[in-house]
Write a protein that holds these residues in place. Structure first.
Motif, PDB file in Angstrom:
ATOM      1  N   HIS A   1      11.193  -1.244  19.364  1.00  0.00           N
ATOM      2  CA  HIS A   1      10.884  -0.737  18.584  1.00  0.00           C
ATOM      3  C   HIS A   1      11.283   0.799  18.343  1.00  0.00           C
ATOM      4  O   HIS A   1      10.812   2.056  19.148  1.00  0.00           O
ATOM      5  CB  HIS A   1       8.875  -0.467  18.075  1.00  0.00           C
ATOM      6  N   TYR A   2      12.180   1.458  17.614  1.00  0.00           N
ATOM      7  CA  TYR A   2      12.974   0.734  16.151  1.00  0.00           C
ATOM      8  C   TYR A   2      13.444   1.215  16.352  1.00  0.00           C
ATOM      9  O   TYR A   2      14.174   1.925  16.420  1.00  0.00           O
ATOM     10  CB  TYR A   2      11.979   1.518  14.760  1.00  0.00           C
ATOM     11  N   ILE A   3      14.819  -0.181  15.620  1.00  0.00           N
ATOM     12  CA  ILE A   3      16.616   0.413  15.277  1.00  0.00           C
ATOM     13  C   ILE A   3      16.321   1.599  14.381  1.00  0.00           C
ATOM     14  O   ILE A   3      15.254   1.224  13.052  1.00  0.00           O
ATOM     15  CB  ILE A   3      16.530  -1.217  14.760  1.00  0.00           C
TER      16      ILE A   3
ATOM     17  N   ALA B   1      -3.999 -11.715   8.923  1.00  0.00           N
ATOM     18  CA  ALA B   1      -3.105 -12.140   8.722  1.00  0.00           C
ATOM     19  C   ALA B   1      -1.616 -11.649   8.221  1.00  0.00           C
ATOM     20  O   ALA B   1      -0.660 -11.139   8.931  1.00  0.00           O
ATOM     21  CB  ALA B   1      -3.043 -14.421   7.232  1.00  0.00           C
ATOM     22  N   GLU B   2      -1.968 -11.558   6.325  1.00  0.00           N
ATOM     23  CA  GLU B   2      -1.163 -10.408   5.820  1.00  0.00           C
ATOM     24  C   GLU B   2      -2.321  -8.748   5.748  1.00  0.00           C
ATOM     25  O   GLU B   2      -2.930  -9.967   4.683  1.00  0.00           O
ATOM     26  CB  GLU B   2      -0.277 -11.094   4.924  1.00  0.00           C
ATOM     27  N   GLY B   3      -1.760  -8.000   5.185  1.00  0.00           N
ATOM     28  CA  GLY B   3      -2.546  -6.889   4.660  1.00  0.00           C
ATOM     29  C   GLY B   3      -2.207  -5.725   5.322  1.00  0.00           C
ATOM     30  O   GLY B   3      -2.081  -5.330   5.905  1.00  0.00           O
ATOM     31  N   GLY B   4      -2.812  -5.387   4.094  1.00  0.00           N
ATOM     32  CA  GLY B   4      -2.735  -3.037   3.751  1.00  0.00           C
ATOM     33  C   GLY B   4      -4.005  -2.488   3.707  1.00  0.00           C
ATOM     34  O   GLY B   4      -4.662  -3.896   2.860  1.00  0.00           O
TER      35      GLY B   4
ATOM     36  N   ALA C   1      -0.296   5.195   8.803  1.00  0.00           N
ATOM     37  CA  ALA C   1      -1.169   4.043  10.218  1.00  0.00           C
ATOM     38  C   ALA C   1      -0.908   3.133  10.284  1.00  0.00           C
ATOM     39  O   ALA C   1      -1.865   2.722  11.185  1.00  0.00           O
ATOM     40  CB  ALA C   1      -2.225   5.428   9.939  1.00  0.00           C
ATOM     41  N   SER C   2      -0.173   2.349  10.036  1.00  0.00           N
ATOM     42  CA  SER C   2       0.069   0.801  10.409  1.00  0.00           C
ATOM     43  C   SER C   2      -0.223   0.684  12.131  1.00  0.00           C
ATOM     44  O   SER C   2      -0.546  -0.444  11.984  1.00  0.00           O
ATOM     45  CB  SER C   2       1.671   0.663  10.187  1.00  0.00           C
ATOM     46  N   HIS C   3       0.131   1.444  12.352  1.00  0.00           N
ATOM     47  CA  HIS C   3      -0.187   1.556  14.381  1.00  0.00           C
ATOM     48  C   HIS C   3      -1.369   1.979  14.721  1.00  0.00           C
ATOM     49  O   HIS C   3      -1.762   1.747  16.112  1.00  0.00           O
ATOM     50  CB  HIS C   3       1.119   2.156  14.558  1.00  0.00           C
ATOM     51  N   ALA C   4      -2.104   2.557  13.829  1.00  0.00           N
ATOM     52  CA  ALA C   4      -3.162   3.618  14.189  1.00  0.00           C
ATOM     53  C   ALA C   4      -4.443   3.567  13.924  1.00  0.00           C
ATOM     54  O   ALA C   4      -5.611   4.388  14.072  1.00  0.00           O
ATOM     55  CB  ALA C   4      -3.207   4.609  14.258  1.00  0.00           C
TER      56      ALA C   4
ATOM     57  N   ALA D   1       1.237  -1.179   0.130  1.00  0.00           N
ATOM     58  CA  ALA D   1      -0.270  -0.299   0.085  1.00  0.00           C
ATOM     59  C   ALA D   1       0.724   1.009   0.183  1.00  0.00           C
ATOM     60  O   ALA D   1       0.119   2.451  -0.921  1.00  0.00           O
ATOM     61  CB  ALA D   1      -1.037   0.086   1.627  1.00  0.00           C
ATOM     62  N   LEU D   2       2.426   1.152   1.280  1.00  0.00           N
ATOM     63  CA  LEU D   2       2.935   2.135   0.464  1.00  0.00           C
ATOM     64  C   LEU D   2       3.464   2.722  -0.609  1.00  0.00           C
ATOM     65  O   LEU D   2       3.935   3.834  -0.781  1.00  0.00           O
ATOM     66  CB  LEU D   2       3.739   1.879   1.480  1.00  0.00           C
ATOM     67  N   HIS D   3       4.109   1.449  -1.710  1.00  0.00           N
ATOM     68  CA  HIS D   3       4.329   1.492  -2.638  1.00  0.00           C
ATOM     69  C   HIS D   3       3.194   2.167  -3.351  1.00  0.00           C
ATOM     70  O   HIS D   3       4.282   3.717  -4.302  1.00  0.00           O
ATOM     71  CB  HIS D   3       4.807   0.259  -2.860  1.00  0.00           C
TER      72      HIS D   3
ATOM     73  N   SER E   1      11.126   3.779  12.920  1.00  0.00           N
ATOM     74  CA  SER E   1       9.648   3.238  11.884  1.00  0.00           C
ATOM     75  C   SER E   1      10.071   1.947  11.884  1.00  0.00           C
ATOM     76  O   SER E   1      11.960   1.791  11.473  1.00  0.00           O
ATOM     77  CB  SER E   1       9.518   4.634  10.502  1.00  0.00           C
ATOM     78  N   PHE E   2       9.518   1.336  11.084  1.00  0.00           N
ATOM     79  CA  PHE E   2       9.773  -0.178  10.194  1.00  0.00           C
ATOM     80  C   PHE E   2      10.142   0.607   9.227  1.00  0.00           C
ATOM     81  O   PHE E   2       9.837   1.245   8.078  1.00  0.00           O
ATOM     82  CB  PHE E   2       8.810  -1.455  10.268  1.00  0.00           C
ATOM     83  N   VAL E   3      11.249  -0.513   8.815  1.00  0.00           N
ATOM     84  CA  VAL E   3      11.683   0.136   7.296  1.00  0.00           C
ATOM     85  C   VAL E   3      10.876  -0.038   6.172  1.00  0.00           C
ATOM     86  O   VAL E   3      11.130   0.395   5.412  1.00  0.00           O
ATOM     87  CB  VAL E   3      13.121  -1.244   6.919  1.00  0.00           C
ATOM     88  N   ALA E   4      10.067  -0.613   6.148  1.00  0.00           N
ATOM     89  CA  ALA E   4       9.351  -0.502   4.924  1.00  0.00           C
ATOM     90  C   ALA E   4       8.334   0.860   4.965  1.00  0.00           C
ATOM     91  O   ALA E   4       7.841   1.771   3.552  1.00  0.00           O
ATOM     92  CB  ALA E   4       7.317  -1.145   5.419  1.00  0.00           C
ATOM     93  N   SER E   5       8.898   1.957   6.089  1.00  0.00           N
ATOM     94  CA  SER E   5       8.311   3.412   5.459  1.00  0.00           C
ATOM     95  C   SER E   5       8.967   4.313   4.688  1.00  0.00           C
ATOM     96  O   SER E   5       8.508   5.108   4.172  1.00  0.00           O
ATOM     97  CB  SER E   5       8.302   3.870   7.183  1.00  0.00           C
ATOM     98  N   SER E   6      10.325   3.361   4.671  1.00  0.00           N
ATOM     99  CA  SER E   6      11.333   3.908   4.037  1.00  0.00           C
ATOM    100  C   SER E   6      11.728   3.778   2.045  1.00  0.00           C
ATOM    101  O   SER E   6      11.769   3.876   1.195  1.00  0.00           O
ATOM    102  CB  SER E   6      12.224   5.007   4.461  1.00  0.00           C
TER     103      SER E   6
ATOM    104  N   ALA F   1       4.503  10.402   7.526  1.00  0.00           N
ATOM    105  CA  ALA F   1       4.070  10.998   9.315  1.00  0.00           C
ATOM    106  C   ALA F   1       4.439   9.222   9.622  1.00  0.00           C
ATOM    107  O   ALA F   1       3.559   8.522   8.899  1.00  0.00           O
ATOM    108  CB  ALA F   1       3.249  11.651   9.397  1.00  0.00           C
ATOM    109  N   VAL F   2       4.445   9.100  10.043  1.00  0.00           N
ATOM    110  CA  VAL F   2       4.522   7.804  11.091  1.00  0.00           C
ATOM    111  C   VAL F   2       3.682   7.782  12.414  1.00  0.00           C
ATOM    112  O   VAL F   2       4.698   8.632  13.235  1.00  0.00           O
ATOM    113  CB  VAL F   2       5.580   6.654  11.362  1.00  0.00           C
ATOM    114  N   HIS F   3       2.802   7.159  12.254  1.00  0.00           N
ATOM    115  CA  HIS F   3       2.118   7.151  14.098  1.00  0.00           C
ATOM    116  C   HIS F   3       2.317   5.987  15.587  1.00  0.00           C
ATOM    117  O   HIS F   3       1.736   5.475  15.232  1.00  0.00           O
ATOM    118  CB  HIS F   3       0.257   7.229  14.316  1.00  0.00           C
TER     119      HIS F   3
HETATM  120  C1  LIG Z   1       4.172  -3.365  10.197  1.00  0.00           C
HETATM  121  C2  LIG Z   1       4.116  -2.302   9.427  1.00  0.00           C
HETATM  122  C3  LIG Z   1       4.752  -1.621   8.580  1.00  0.00           C
HETATM  123  C4  LIG Z   1       5.044  -3.413   6.917  1.00  0.00           C
HETATM  124  O1  LIG Z   1       3.549  -3.423   7.310  1.00  0.00           O
HETATM  125  P1  LIG Z   1       3.239  -4.857   6.803  1.00  0.00           P
HETATM  126  O2  LIG Z   1       1.658  -4.991   6.346  1.00  0.00           O
HETATM  127  O3  LIG Z   1       3.574  -6.191   7.179  1.00  0.00           O
HETATM  128  O4  LIG Z   1       3.778  -4.385   5.014  1.00  0.00           O
HETATM  129  C5  LIG Z   1       5.332  -0.511   7.672  1.00  0.00           C
HETATM  130  N1  LIG Z   1       4.886   0.655   8.627  1.00  0.00           N
HETATM  131  C6  LIG Z   1       4.811   0.120   9.909  1.00  0.00           C
HETATM  132  C7  LIG Z   1       5.128   1.470  10.376  1.00  0.00           C
HETATM  133  C8  LIG Z   1       4.320  -0.712  11.047  1.00  0.00           C
HETATM  134  O5  LIG Z   1       4.507  -1.255  11.913  1.00  0.00           O
END
Ligand SMILES: *Cc1c(COP(=O)(O)O)cnc(C)c1O
Length: 420
Positions: free
Chosen positions: A343-345, A203-206, A168-171, A67-69, A89-94, A140-142
């Motif tokens: 959370h997080y390196i 399970a997996e999803g966004g 807003a993966s956490h929010a 979804a971020l991509h 944040s988790f590496v996916a954010s960047s 912006a990461v919540h």
């Molecule tokens: C979990 C998470 C993601 C990635 O989520 P996936 O659904 O596992 O791809 C991205 N950003 C943050 C801040 C996350 O905590």
């Protein structure tokens, strides 16, 4: 009580109804690309609707990373563009910016909230304007489920003309300024994750949410190969009922019906989960109120979804000692079957991000507040089925460990000064 197995930092909550919903899909005609995905999109959109606004457009994907991509691509992030986000944040954010060929940079955090610091953002933007290197998008990461200061970030976006994605993966289930996170009042696109450790799971999803029909249309297309079966979008008359056209270079980022059915079923319990997480967080807050621990501070205009409960250890006089104490406390907690986590390196400290290329090349010292945070932050177990007894055990153990380590480290310090 000593727990017989490790208490995890987070855990999914699956009910018999959730299981039945997935089994029903397996017995139905569609196990992917059917009606459940649309139901899930509508359920989340409804959850995010602010009273005076349109329901946002929602696009379910196979992960928040996907979804971020597609959010970045819909905002036309590409080669030569710059995207900024938080290093905590988790590496996916960047990574999403790098997938698009753009360069990435970070804005240091505010130590109290762990979120991107709006003052640091303002200073960095003013400099970037002079160098002609303004970002195209700010993500912006919540962190932990608490919204960033979106009013400040939105005001800066109007001044400097960048788009905003909120990760807003956490929010999901959180509120900011009395509107649900995901209502897109302060951003162009909001992203949720439904990974099992998050608030609700598929399970997996966004999911990506937006109020812009144009952005929604682009993300819909990119989710499924850039293909359309809609005559109004085609470049010529349809050849027949089998016909489709590929108009963009998209991906297979689709969610299955199994995932969506689980998501719909979980959404029914979303507000209950968030309430339970807030109650557990409050118990931790009260227990740590007179200790040397500093929980991340909730701001008055937010209602956190409390994906994580994070405390900062007291700051020692030097960095090396912060690091050593932090490592020791976490090791001691794990030895007592409490799976404390971090959370997080900081992303800029990952080897991939330290490669010397023009887009990367980050170094230790680049974002000092994030680095200090990393040496002090601990995530404690938090999930709806955590029992009161388990939580009391965690609280007592954490308080005892923090005292122990403080004594040990002051002994170390006095021993070191004796030697001098
Ligand atoms: C979990 C998470 C993601 C990635 O989520 P996936 O659904 O596992 O791809 C991205 N950003 C943050 C801040 C996350 O905590």
């Amino acid at each position: 009580m000593f727990p017989t197995t490790m208490i995890p930092y987070g855990k999914q909550n699956i009910s018999d109804e959730d299981i039945a919903a997935v089994v029903d899909v397996l017995k139905s005609d569609f196990i992917t690309q059917g009606p459940k995905v649309v139901d899930f999109e509508q359920a989340i959109a409804k959850q995010c609707q602010a009273s005076d606004r349109q329901p946002p457009h929602a696009i379910a994907t196979n992960s928040a990373t996907s979804a971020l991509h597609i959010a970045c691509l819909a905002l036309e992030v590409g080669i030569g563009d710059s995207v900024w986000t938080s290093p905590i944040s988790f590496v996916a954010s960047s990574n999403c910016a790098l997938y698009c060929g753009a360069s990435i940079d970070f804005v240091d955090i505010d130590l109290n909230s762990g979120n991107m610091c709006p003052h640091a953002l303002a200073i960095k933007l003013a400099k970037a304007k002079q160098n002609n290197s303004l970002p195209k998008v700010v993500i912006a990461v919540h962190l932990a489920g608490q919204s960033c200061d979106m009013k400040a970030i939105k005001a800066l976006s109007e001044q400097y003309h960048f788009a905003i994605i909120e990760d807003a993966s956490h929010a999901v289930g959180a509120r900011y300024n009395n509107t649900p996170v995901g209502s897109n009042q302060y951003c162009d696109i909001s992203i949720f994750s439904f990974h099992p450790v998050k608030i609700i799971t598929s399970a997996e999803g966004g999911m990506a949410l937006t109020n812009s029909p144009e952005l929604a249309k682009k993300m819909h297309s990119l989710r499924s190969h850039g293909i359309t079966s809609d005559q109004t979008e085609m470049t010529e008359q349809s050849h027949g009922p089998w016909y489709y056209q590929q108009l963009a270079l998209g991906f297979n980022y689709r969610m299955t019906e199994l995932q969506a059915a689980l998501g719909v079923s979980q959404t029914r319990r979303l507000s209950e989960f968030v309430k339970q997480r807030n109650a557990l967080a409050k118990t931790y807050d009260n227990a740590f109120a007179n200790s040397s621990l500093t929980p991340l501070t909730p701001s008055v205009d937010t209602y956190s979804a409390y994906h994580l409960y994070i405390v900062l250890l007291p700051s020692c006089d030097d960095k090396t000692k912060n690091k050593a104490v932090h490592k020791q406390v976490i090791a001691n907690l794990r030895a007592k079957n409490i799976c404390a986590h971090v959370h997080y390196i900081p992303i800029h400290l990952q080897p991939y991000y330290q490669q010397s290329t023009p887009e990367l090349g980050f170094k230790t010292g680049d974002f000092p507040v994030a680095e200090e945070y990393y040496n002090r932050a601990i995530s404690l177990p938090l999930y709806p089925q955590l029992s009161a007894q388990e939580q009391q055990y965690i609280i007592a153990t954490v308080l005892a460990e923090v005292d122990n380590v403080k004594e040990e480290s002051s002994k170390l310090t006095s021993a070191a000064s004796d030697e001098l």
